[in-house]
Design a protein around this motif. Structure first.
Motif, PDB file in Angstrom:
ATOM      1  N   PRO A  55       0.828  -1.202   0.000  1.00  0.00           N
ATOM      2  CA  PRO A  55       0.000   0.000   0.000  1.00  0.00           C
ATOM      3  C   PRO A  55       0.864   1.255   0.000  1.00  0.00           C
ATOM      4  O   PRO A  55       1.895   1.315   0.660  1.00  0.00           O
ATOM      5  CB  PRO A  55      -0.815  -0.126   1.304  1.00  0.00           C
ATOM      6  N   ALA A  56       0.437   2.230  -0.774  1.00  0.00           N
ATOM      7  CA  ALA A  56       1.206   3.468  -0.860  1.00  0.00           C
ATOM      8  C   ALA A  56       1.138   4.220   0.461  1.00  0.00           C
ATOM      9  O   ALA A  56       0.125   4.210   1.154  1.00  0.00           O
ATOM     10  CB  ALA A  56       0.644   4.334  -1.987  1.00  0.00           C
ATOM     11  N   GLY A  57       2.231   4.871   0.820  1.00  0.00           N
ATOM     12  CA  GLY A  57       2.260   5.644   2.046  1.00  0.00           C
ATOM     13  C   GLY A  57       1.510   6.959   1.881  1.00  0.00           C
ATOM     14  O   GLY A  57       1.096   7.326   0.780  1.00  0.00           O
ATOM     15  N   PRO A  58       1.294   7.686   2.974  1.00  0.00           N
ATOM     16  CA  PRO A  58       0.582   8.964   2.876  1.00  0.00           C
ATOM     17  C   PRO A  58       1.334   9.938   1.976  1.00  0.00           C
ATOM     18  O   PRO A  58       2.554  10.026   2.030  1.00  0.00           O
ATOM     19  CB  PRO A  58       0.530   9.442   4.336  1.00  0.00           C
ATOM     20  N   ARG A  59       0.586  10.676   1.154  1.00  0.00           N
ATOM     21  CA  ARG A  59       1.213  11.590   0.198  1.00  0.00           C
ATOM     22  C   ARG A  59       2.018  12.680   0.894  1.00  0.00           C
ATOM     23  O   ARG A  59       3.033  13.144   0.379  1.00  0.00           O
ATOM     24  CB  ARG A  59       0.145  12.244  -0.685  1.00  0.00           C
ATOM     25  N   LEU A  60       1.550  13.111   2.055  1.00  0.00           N
ATOM     26  CA  LEU A  60       2.239  14.191   2.768  1.00  0.00           C
ATOM     27  C   LEU A  60       3.329  13.678   3.699  1.00  0.00           C
ATOM     28  O   LEU A  60       3.934  14.463   4.420  1.00  0.00           O
ATOM     29  CB  LEU A  60       1.222  15.033   3.550  1.00  0.00           C
ATOM     30  N   GLY A  61       3.588  12.369   3.692  1.00  0.00           N
ATOM     31  CA  GLY A  61       4.681  11.824   4.484  1.00  0.00           C
ATOM     32  C   GLY A  61       4.229  11.260   5.819  1.00  0.00           C
ATOM     33  O   GLY A  61       3.078  11.431   6.244  1.00  0.00           O
ATOM     34  N   PRO A  62       5.156  10.582   6.511  1.00  0.00           N
ATOM     35  CA  PRO A  62       4.809   9.929   7.781  1.00  0.00           C
ATOM     36  C   PRO A  62       4.567  10.900   8.932  1.00  0.00           C
ATOM     37  O   PRO A  62       3.997  10.519   9.945  1.00  0.00           O
ATOM     38  CB  PRO A  62       6.031   9.039   8.058  1.00  0.00           C
ATOM     39  N   LYS A  63       4.985  12.155   8.778  1.00  0.00           N
ATOM     40  CA  LYS A  63       4.777  13.144   9.836  1.00  0.00           C
ATOM     41  C   LYS A  63       3.721  14.149   9.393  1.00  0.00           C
ATOM     42  O   LYS A  63       3.914  15.363   9.447  1.00  0.00           O
ATOM     43  CB  LYS A  63       6.089  13.852  10.172  1.00  0.00           C
ATOM     44  N   SER A  64       2.599  13.618   8.952  1.00  0.00           N
ATOM     45  CA  SER A  64       1.518  14.477   8.458  1.00  0.00           C
ATOM     46  C   SER A  64       0.247  14.216   9.249  1.00  0.00           C
ATOM     47  O   SER A  64       0.004  13.107   9.729  1.00  0.00           O
ATOM     48  CB  SER A  64       1.279  14.217   6.965  1.00  0.00           C
ATOM     49  N   ILE A  65      -0.577  15.251   9.375  1.00  0.00           N
ATOM     50  CA  ILE A  65      -1.767  15.146  10.222  1.00  0.00           C
ATOM     51  C   ILE A  65      -2.850  16.101   9.737  1.00  0.00           C
ATOM     52  O   ILE A  65      -2.572  17.143   9.140  1.00  0.00           O
ATOM     53  CB  ILE A  65      -1.401  15.463  11.695  1.00  0.00           C
TER      54      ILE A  65
END
Length: 234
Positions: A55-65
């Protein structure tokens, strides 16, 4: 007169022809041979089924909220709506000050107020790794703000914390929330960022209330009324 060929020789020639014709028909392949049987083919090597793509990771990165709109749990919801909206925007403003974090802007987060979408669907649409949900309950000069940091992939609450303060300490709640989120997402705070987050724009809770009323309800308030509220705040 030519020489006569002996009868025995003719018989021998005839026998050879019969044998040759018989051999031809015996060795010729049947017209239907290909319909019932197929020539042996080389066996293909058995290969394992391809693994499904990760699965693709979050577009804004792992430190995104994304901070979802806070629920207003106050008894007088209409009178306190501006306060809950103001808290929501101020928490986002503090998170946007942290360079290592990627936070969804307030205007975008507001579009999810009252949505029926799941947390997973919201996170996928916004491309974030985490969600923050919250509630605000205000009674007179006291306020309780509860924040919950969620992993939207499994809807697991990473932490939930209530903050009970008087109105004069509302900025302390906002600063503590931002720092707790940064710590959980392993986003380092520079001294300058920390200084901005803990700064207090005013020491007067009444002035802050008036500012929030104009800022969050401005589109529903007449210009003269906005001016009056801002002059009172000053």
């Amino acid at each position: 007169m030519g020489r006569r060929v002996p009868a025995a020789a003719w018989i021998g020639v005839a026998a050879v022809c019969v044998v040759a014709v018989g051999s031809f028909f015996a060795l010729r392949p049947s017209p239907n041979a290909g319909a019932g049987t197929r020539p042996p083919t080389a066996e293909k090597p058995v290969t394992a089924a391809p693994s499904p793509p990760a699965p693709a990771g979050p577009r804004l990165g792992p430190k995104s909220i994304a901070v979802l709109p806070f629920d207003n749990l106050s008894e007088d919801k209409e009178a306190s709506a501006f306060f809950a909206d103001g808290m929501h925007e101020d928490v986002i403003t503090n998170l946007l000050l942290i360079r290592e974090l990627r936070c969804v802007p307030h205007a975008t987060a507001q579009t999810y107020r009252g949505t029926k979408k799941t947390h997973r669907e919201i996170a996928e649409e916004l491309g974030v790794a985490y969600l923050l949900t919250g509630s605000v309950r205000r009674v007179d000069r006291k306020v309780r703000i509860t924040g919950t940091l969620l992993d939207p992939r499994n809807d697991e609450a990473i932490w939930t914390k209530p903050y009970d303060k008087v109105l004069t300490d509302i900025f302390t709640i906002q600063a503590e929330l931002a720092q707790a989120i940064a710590a959980e997402l392993k986003a380092a705070l520079t001294p300058q960022e920390k200084k901005l987050i803990v700064s207090r724009p005013t020491e007067d809770p009444e002035a802050y209330d008036l500012y929030l009323k104009v800022h969050t309800e401005g589109f529903r308030t007449k210009v003269l009324k906005q001016t009056e509220l801002l002059e009172t705040a000053v």
